[in-house]
Design a protein around this motif. Sequence first.
Motif, PDB file in Angstrom:
ATOM      1  N   THR A   7       0.807  -1.216   0.000  1.00  0.00           N
ATOM      2  CA  THR A   7       0.000   0.000   0.000  1.00  0.00           C
ATOM      3  C   THR A   7       0.841   1.268   0.000  1.00  0.00           C
ATOM      4  OG1 THR A   7      -0.157  -0.073   2.408  1.00  0.00           O
ATOM      5  CG2 THR A   7      -1.948  -1.102   1.150  1.00  0.00           C
ATOM      6  N   MET A   8       2.052   1.182   0.570  1.00  0.00           N
ATOM      7  CA  MET A   8       2.916   2.361   0.633  1.00  0.00           C
ATOM      8  C   MET A   8       4.369   1.920   0.614  1.00  0.00           C
ATOM      9  SD  MET A   8       2.991   5.402   3.431  1.00  0.00           S
ATOM     10  CE  MET A   8       2.977   7.014   2.699  1.00  0.00           C
ATOM     11  N   GLN A   9       5.208   2.738  -0.010  1.00  0.00           N
ATOM     12  CA  GLN A   9       6.647   2.499  -0.011  1.00  0.00           C
ATOM     13  C   GLN A   9       7.365   3.775   0.398  1.00  0.00           C
ATOM     14  OE1 GLN A   9       7.394   1.002  -4.081  1.00  0.00           O
ATOM     15  NE2 GLN A   9       8.089  -0.853  -3.057  1.00  0.00           N
ATOM     16  N   VAL A  10       8.497   3.597   1.054  1.00  0.00           N
ATOM     17  CA  VAL A  10       9.352   4.730   1.399  1.00  0.00           C
ATOM     18  C   VAL A  10      10.497   4.744   0.398  1.00  0.00           C
ATOM     19  CG1 VAL A  10      10.804   5.780   3.163  1.00  0.00           C
ATOM     20  CG2 VAL A  10       8.717   4.582   3.817  1.00  0.00           C
ATOM     21  N   GLU A  66      20.110  20.703   5.539  1.00  0.00           N
ATOM     22  CA  GLU A  66      19.340  19.939   4.558  1.00  0.00           C
ATOM     23  C   GLU A  66      18.383  18.973   5.238  1.00  0.00           C
ATOM     24  OE1 GLU A  66      17.844  18.905   0.839  1.00  0.00           O
ATOM     25  OE2 GLU A  66      18.810  20.685   1.652  1.00  0.00           O
ATOM     26  N   ALA A  67      18.794  18.367   6.342  1.00  0.00           N
ATOM     27  CA  ALA A  67      17.885  17.487   7.087  1.00  0.00           C
ATOM     28  C   ALA A  67      16.675  18.275   7.558  1.00  0.00           C
ATOM     29  CB  ALA A  67      18.612  16.853   8.267  1.00  0.00           C
ATOM     30  N   GLY A  68      16.903  19.455   8.110  1.00  0.00           N
ATOM     31  CA  GLY A  68      15.795  20.292   8.567  1.00  0.00           C
ATOM     32  C   GLY A  68      14.902  20.735   7.432  1.00  0.00           C
ATOM     33  N   ARG A  69      15.508  21.182   6.323  1.00  0.00           N
ATOM     34  CA  ARG A  69      14.728  21.622   5.156  1.00  0.00           C
ATOM     35  C   ARG A  69      13.897  20.472   4.607  1.00  0.00           C
ATOM     36  NH1 ARG A  69      14.642  22.196  -0.616  1.00  0.00           N
ATOM     37  NH2 ARG A  69      16.166  20.527  -0.850  1.00  0.00           N
ATOM     38  N   ALA A  70      14.533  19.310   4.483  1.00  0.00           N
ATOM     39  CA  ALA A  70      13.840  18.156   3.903  1.00  0.00           C
ATOM     40  C   ALA A  70      12.658  17.734   4.764  1.00  0.00           C
ATOM     41  CB  ALA A  70      14.816  16.998   3.721  1.00  0.00           C
ATOM     42  N   MET A  71      12.824  17.785   6.057  1.00  0.00           N
ATOM     43  CA  MET A  71      11.756  17.334   6.938  1.00  0.00           C
ATOM     44  C   MET A  71      10.704  18.414   7.159  1.00  0.00           C
ATOM     45  SD  MET A  71      14.232  15.152   9.450  1.00  0.00           S
ATOM     46  CE  MET A  71      12.985  14.527  10.533  1.00  0.00           C
ATOM     47  N   ARG A  72      11.121  19.663   7.324  1.00  0.00           N
ATOM     48  CA  ARG A  72      10.155  20.744   7.575  1.00  0.00           C
ATOM     49  C   ARG A  72       9.449  21.209   6.309  1.00  0.00           C
ATOM     50  NH1 ARG A  72      14.542  22.475  10.827  1.00  0.00           N
ATOM     51  NH2 ARG A  72      14.067  22.155  13.025  1.00  0.00           N
ATOM     52  N   GLU A  73      10.225  21.485   5.266  1.00  0.00           N
ATOM     53  CA  GLU A  73       9.659  22.079   4.058  1.00  0.00           C
ATOM     54  C   GLU A  73       9.201  21.052   3.029  1.00  0.00           C
ATOM     55  OE1 GLU A  73      12.369  25.007   2.466  1.00  0.00           O
ATOM     56  OE2 GLU A  73      12.878  25.691   4.488  1.00  0.00           O
ATOM     57  N   LEU A  74       9.930  19.954   2.922  1.00  0.00           N
ATOM     58  CA  LEU A  74       9.615  18.971   1.889  1.00  0.00           C
ATOM     59  C   LEU A  74       8.765  17.817   2.396  1.00  0.00           C
ATOM     60  CD1 LEU A  74      13.082  18.768   0.064  1.00  0.00           C
ATOM     61  CD2 LEU A  74      11.122  20.264  -0.443  1.00  0.00           C
ATOM     62  N   GLY A  75       8.598  17.714   3.704  1.00  0.00           N
ATOM     63  CA  GLY A  75       7.745  16.667   4.270  1.00  0.00           C
ATOM     64  C   GLY A  75       8.365  15.286   4.331  1.00  0.00           C
ATOM     65  N   ALA A  77      10.132  11.983   5.794  1.00  0.00           N
ATOM     66  CA  ALA A  77       9.952  11.269   7.055  1.00  0.00           C
ATOM     67  C   ALA A  77      11.244  11.205   7.865  1.00  0.00           C
ATOM     68  CB  ALA A  77       9.461   9.851   6.771  1.00  0.00           C
ATOM     69  N   GLY A  78      12.372  11.431   7.224  1.00  0.00           N
ATOM     70  CA  GLY A  78      13.672  11.330   7.879  1.00  0.00           C
ATOM     71  C   GLY A  78      14.753  11.389   6.822  1.00  0.00           C
ATOM     72  N   PHE A  79      15.861  10.703   7.078  1.00  0.00           N
ATOM     73  CA  PHE A  79      16.954  10.700   6.113  1.00  0.00           C
ATOM     74  C   PHE A  79      17.643   9.352   6.111  1.00  0.00           C
ATOM     75  CE2 PHE A  79      18.226  12.756  10.060  1.00  0.00           C
ATOM     76  CZ  PHE A  79      19.289  11.972  10.467  1.00  0.00           C
ATOM     77  N   LEU A  80      18.399   9.120   5.045  1.00  0.00           N
ATOM     78  CA  LEU A  80      19.111   7.865   4.866  1.00  0.00           C
ATOM     79  C   LEU A  80      20.549   8.186   4.514  1.00  0.00           C
ATOM     80  CD1 LEU A  80      19.019   4.720   4.423  1.00  0.00           C
ATOM     81  CD2 LEU A  80      18.644   5.257   2.024  1.00  0.00           C
ATOM     82  N   VAL A  81      21.471   7.498   5.157  1.00  0.00           N
ATOM     83  CA  VAL A  81      22.881   7.626   4.830  1.00  0.00           C
ATOM     84  C   VAL A  81      23.319   6.310   4.204  1.00  0.00           C
ATOM     85  CG1 VAL A  81      25.190   7.955   5.754  1.00  0.00           C
ATOM     86  CG2 VAL A  81      23.267   9.251   6.692  1.00  0.00           C
ATOM     87  N   ASN A  82      23.847   6.386   3.014  1.00  0.00           N
ATOM     88  CA  ASN A  82      24.263   5.189   2.278  1.00  0.00           C
ATOM     89  C   ASN A  82      25.707   4.833   2.584  1.00  0.00           C
ATOM     90  OD1 ASN A  82      21.893   4.677   0.550  1.00  0.00           O
ATOM     91  ND2 ASN A  82      22.333   6.736  -0.161  1.00  0.00           N
ATOM     92  N   GLY A  83      25.918   3.937   3.518  1.00  0.00           N
ATOM     93  CA  GLY A  83      27.261   3.440   3.793  1.00  0.00           C
ATOM     94  C   GLY A  83      28.201   4.486   4.340  1.00  0.00           C
ATOM     95  N   HIS A  84      29.259   4.750   3.608  1.00  0.00           N
ATOM     96  CA  HIS A  84      30.288   5.660   4.087  1.00  0.00           C
ATOM     97  C   HIS A  84      30.270   6.959   3.286  1.00  0.00           C
ATOM     98  CE1 HIS A  84      32.806   4.817   0.570  1.00  0.00           C
ATOM     99  NE2 HIS A  84      32.380   3.576   0.700  1.00  0.00           N
TER     100      HIS A  84
END
Length: 122
Positions: A7-10, A66-75, A77-84
């Motif tokens: 029903t939903m994907q992230v 960018e974390a704040g902008r992405a979560m506050r302005e872009l909606g 759900a959080g962030f993902l860090v890919n490895g290193h």
Amino acid sequence: MDENGVTMQVLSLAPPGVQMQPDAAIAVADAQRANDALAAVVAAHPTRFGGLAALPLQDPAAAVREAGRAMRELGMAGFLVNGHTCGPYLDEQAVGFLRNANLPNSQIRKIAHRNAERILRL
């Protein structure tokens, strides 16, 4: 998705994300561009998709912004860090900047990187 009962994907930027970009300014611009594009997809289908932002950890202050902008302005759900990030894994870096960031979603408590044996608690 419907055919498989999903029903939903992230969604998020695929590995290696922006983590392999050695130029911090380019990593910042790439993260912003990726997050804007992802936010547009999520906004077009908000009941089907959620998003996890890409962060330019090459520049800690920019990553927090960018974390704040992405979560506050872009909606996002959080962030993902890919490895290193250009070699060092997240648990080898000073990550206090994320722990101390005034991010809008207080549920963000863990960051796990792909292929890692450990989870870092923020």
